[in-house]
Write a protein that holds these residues in place. Structure first.
Motif, PDB file in Angstrom:
ATOM      1  N   THR A 287       0.687  -1.130   0.043  1.00 26.75           N
ATOM      2  CA  THR A 287       0.092  -0.169   0.186  1.00 26.75           C
ATOM      3  C   THR A 287       1.014   1.144  -0.061  1.00 26.75           C
ATOM      4  O   THR A 287       2.108   1.151   0.140  1.00 26.75           O
ATOM      5  CB  THR A 287      -0.922  -0.071   1.373  1.00 26.75           C
ATOM      6  N   CYS A 299       4.381  -2.569   3.406  1.00 28.06           N
ATOM      7  CA  CYS A 299       3.933  -3.957   3.045  1.00 28.06           C
ATOM      8  C   CYS A 299       2.537  -3.819   4.114  1.00 28.06           C
ATOM      9  O   CYS A 299       2.404  -3.121   5.320  1.00 28.06           O
ATOM     10  CB  CYS A 299       4.709  -4.889   3.929  1.00 28.06           C
ATOM     11  N   THR A 300       1.609  -4.117   3.524  1.00 32.15           N
ATOM     12  CA  THR A 300       0.178  -4.396   4.338  1.00 32.15           C
ATOM     13  C   THR A 300       0.182  -5.380   5.647  1.00 32.15           C
ATOM     14  O   THR A 300      -0.654  -4.977   6.382  1.00 32.15           O
ATOM     15  CB  THR A 300      -0.956  -4.667   3.568  1.00 32.15           C
ATOM     16  N   LYS A 302      -0.677  -8.242   5.878  1.00 26.44           N
ATOM     17  CA  LYS A 302      -2.053  -9.064   6.290  1.00 26.44           C
ATOM     18  C   LYS A 302      -2.011 -10.433   6.160  1.00 26.44           C
ATOM     19  O   LYS A 302      -2.702 -11.184   6.323  1.00 26.44           O
ATOM     20  CB  LYS A 302      -3.059  -8.437   5.251  1.00 26.44           C
TER      21      LYS A 302
END
Length: 407
Positions: A287, A299-300, A302
Motif C-alpha cells: 500500500t 507492506c500491508t 495481512k
C-alpha cells in the motif's frame, strides 16, 4: 369641411423594400391634399411593420379620431394602414359606425358605400395575403438553404459573411483564437473565467465589436457550428462551411463543461506503482500513502508478521531502475520482436482498409436513416421533438464516421 389625418408608414422589414420612403410619402400626400383640397390637421409617421396589430402611433391616431378630431385618413395605399385582419377590420368597423367618413389614397379609390367597403376589405385581404405569402416564401427559401448546408443568417464569431458569393468564410483573425480556446479548455486546466481572461489578453472581440463576454464565450464552446454541424430552429444539419475544430475536440470540451458544472468532489490520491508489487518478505500486497509531500510504500502485513519498514518512492524507483538495467535482449529475440511488429503492421493495414469500407457503408446507411426520419416527421408519425432528437443523433454519428475516415 371634413378634417383629415395624414398617415405615412414604412417597415424596416423586406415587406416594404419597394415602397416609397416616409419623407417621399409625406411629400406626395401633401401635394395630393392640395390638389384635392383636403384639410390635413395632423400628420402621423411610423417606421414599423403592419403585419401584426399593436402599432402605437396608428392606435393613437384612431383614438383621436374616435374623439372627433378628424373624420378622414389620407395615406399612400390601403396597405400603409393595415396588413393584418385586426387593423383592417378596425378601419372598416369605424367606417360602419361613422367615425371614419372618408379615406383618400393617391393609388386607390375608396367610396364610403357598401361596395366601397367590400372592395376595401378585399384590398386589406390582398395586403395580408402578400405579407403571408412573402413570409412563407422567405421561410421556404431559408429552409432550402439550410438543407444545402448554407448558413442563412449572420455568420457566427470566427466566420465572415461573403455577400458576393452568398456564403460564409473563415475569419482569418478570429478563427485561430477560437481554435486555441477550444484546445485550452479541452485540457481541463482552465476555468471559464480564466479562459475569458486569456481571450481578452489575445484581444478577442465579440460580435458587437466589444471584448467577448463570459456568456458569449460559453455559447461559442457549445456551438456545433465550429465542427461543421449547423443547429437551426432546434434541428441539426450538415454544413458546407469549413470546420474550425474536430468533433472529437468539441466532445472533449462538452465533457469538461459538464464536469465543471457538477459539484466538486475530492479525488483519491493516485500512486504510480500501487498494485504492481508484493512484499519480498511475506508476499502481502503493498500500500502507499502521502506524508509531508512525499509518497511512502509499505507492506500491508495481512498475511503474517513482517519486519519491512516504509520506503520512499524515490528509493523504490531506484530499485526498479536497477532491476530493469539487468534485463538483456539478445539478437535472436530482437529478430522475433521485429518480425512480430511487421506482421502486426501488415494486419493493421488490412484491418484499416476493411474499417474504411465498413465506415463508408455505415455513412450510406445513416443517410438512408435520416431520410426515413424526415419521412416519418412529414407523415406526422413522430413529433417535432422526437424528430429533432433522432436526427441530431444520426447527424452526429455520421460526423464521427466522416472524421474517422479523414484521420
Amino acid at each position: 369641411m371634413p378634417k383629415f389625418f395624414l398617415y405615412a408608414r414604412k417597415s424596416i422589414d423586406d415587406e416594404d423594400r419597394q415602397v416609397l420612403s416616409i419623407d417621399a410619402q409625406i411629400n406626395e400626400l401633401r401635394q395630393f391634399a392640395l390638389k384635392e383640397k383636403l384639410e390635413v390637421v395632423s400628420e402621423f409617421t411610423e417606421a414599423m411593420s403592419a403585419k401584426s396589430p399593436g402599432r402605437p402611433i396608428f392606435g393613437s391616431m384612431l383614438k383621436q379620431m374616435e374623439c372627433g378630431k378628424a373624420t378622414g385618413i389620407l395615406a399612400w395605399h390601403p396597405d400603409r394602414l393595415a396588413r393584418n385582419s385586426v387593423d383592417g377590420g378596425k378601419i372598416i368597423y369605424l367606417t360602419d359606425i361613422g367615425i371614419i367618413t372618408d379615406l383618400h389614397f393617391p393609388t386607390y379609390r375608396f367610396d364610403n358605400t357598401a361596395q366601397g367597403k367590400f372592395m376595401l376589405s378585399i384590398a386589406f385581404g390582398q395586403s395580408k395575403y402578400y405579407i403571408d405569402n412573402l413570409s412563407e416564401n422567405v421561410k421556404r427559401g431559408l429552409r432550402e438553404k439550410v438543407r444545402r448546408g448554407e448558413w442563412p443568417a449572420w455568420a457566427p464569431t470566427g466566420y465572415l459573411n461573403d455577400y458576393k458569393n452568398k456564403t460564409i468564410v473563415v475569419d482569418p483573425d478570429k478563427a485561430p483564437i477560437i481554435k486555441k480556446l477550444f484546445e485550452l479548455y479541452a485540457g481541463g486546466a482552465f476555468s471559464l473565467e480564466e479562459l475569458l481572461q486569456y481571450a481578452h489578453q489575445l484581444g478577442f472581440i465579440g460580435k458587437k465589436g466589444k471584448p467577448v463576454r463570459k456568456s458569449e464565450l460559453a455559447l461559442i464552446l457549445r456551438n456545433p457550428f465550429y465542427y461543421g454541424i449547423m443547429r437551426y430552429q432546434g434541428e441539426l444539419h450538415q454544413g458546407s462551411h469549413p470546420p474550425l475544430i474536430s468533433k472529437k475536440l468539441f466532445d472533449q470540451v462538452q465533457a469538461v463543461l459538464e464536469q465543471k458544472a457538477r459539484p466538486k468532489q475530492r479525488k483519491p490520491e493516485k500512486f504510480a506503482f500501487l498494485g504492481l508489487m508484493r512484499c519480498g518478505e511475506c508476499g502481502a500486497s503493498i500500500t502507499a500513502e502521502l506524508q509531508k509531500g512525499h509518497v511512502y510504500y509499505r507492506c500491508t502485513k495481512k498475511i503474517s508478521p513482517c519486519e519491512q519498514k516504509f520506503l520512499r518512492e524515490e528509493a523504490l524507483l531506484g530499485q526498479i531502475n536497477s532491476a530493469i538495467s539487468r534485463v538483456y535482449i539478445d539478437d535472436e529475440a530482437k529478430e522475433i520482436i521485429l518480425r512480430r511488429f511487421e506482421e502486426s503492421a501488415s494486419q493493421a493495414g488490412k484491418a484499416s482498409s476493411l474499417q474504411t469500407r465498413l465506415a463508408k457503408e455505415e455513412i450510406t446507411k445513416l443517410d438512408e436513416k435520416i431520410e426515413k426520419v424526415i419521412d416519418l416527421y412529414i407523415s406526422k408519425e413522430i413529433s417535432q421533438a422526437e424528430f429533432q432528437k433522432m436526427k441530431a443523433k444520426l447527424v452526429n454519428q455520421k460526423k464521427d464516421l466522416e472524421e474517422r475516415l479523414g484521420e
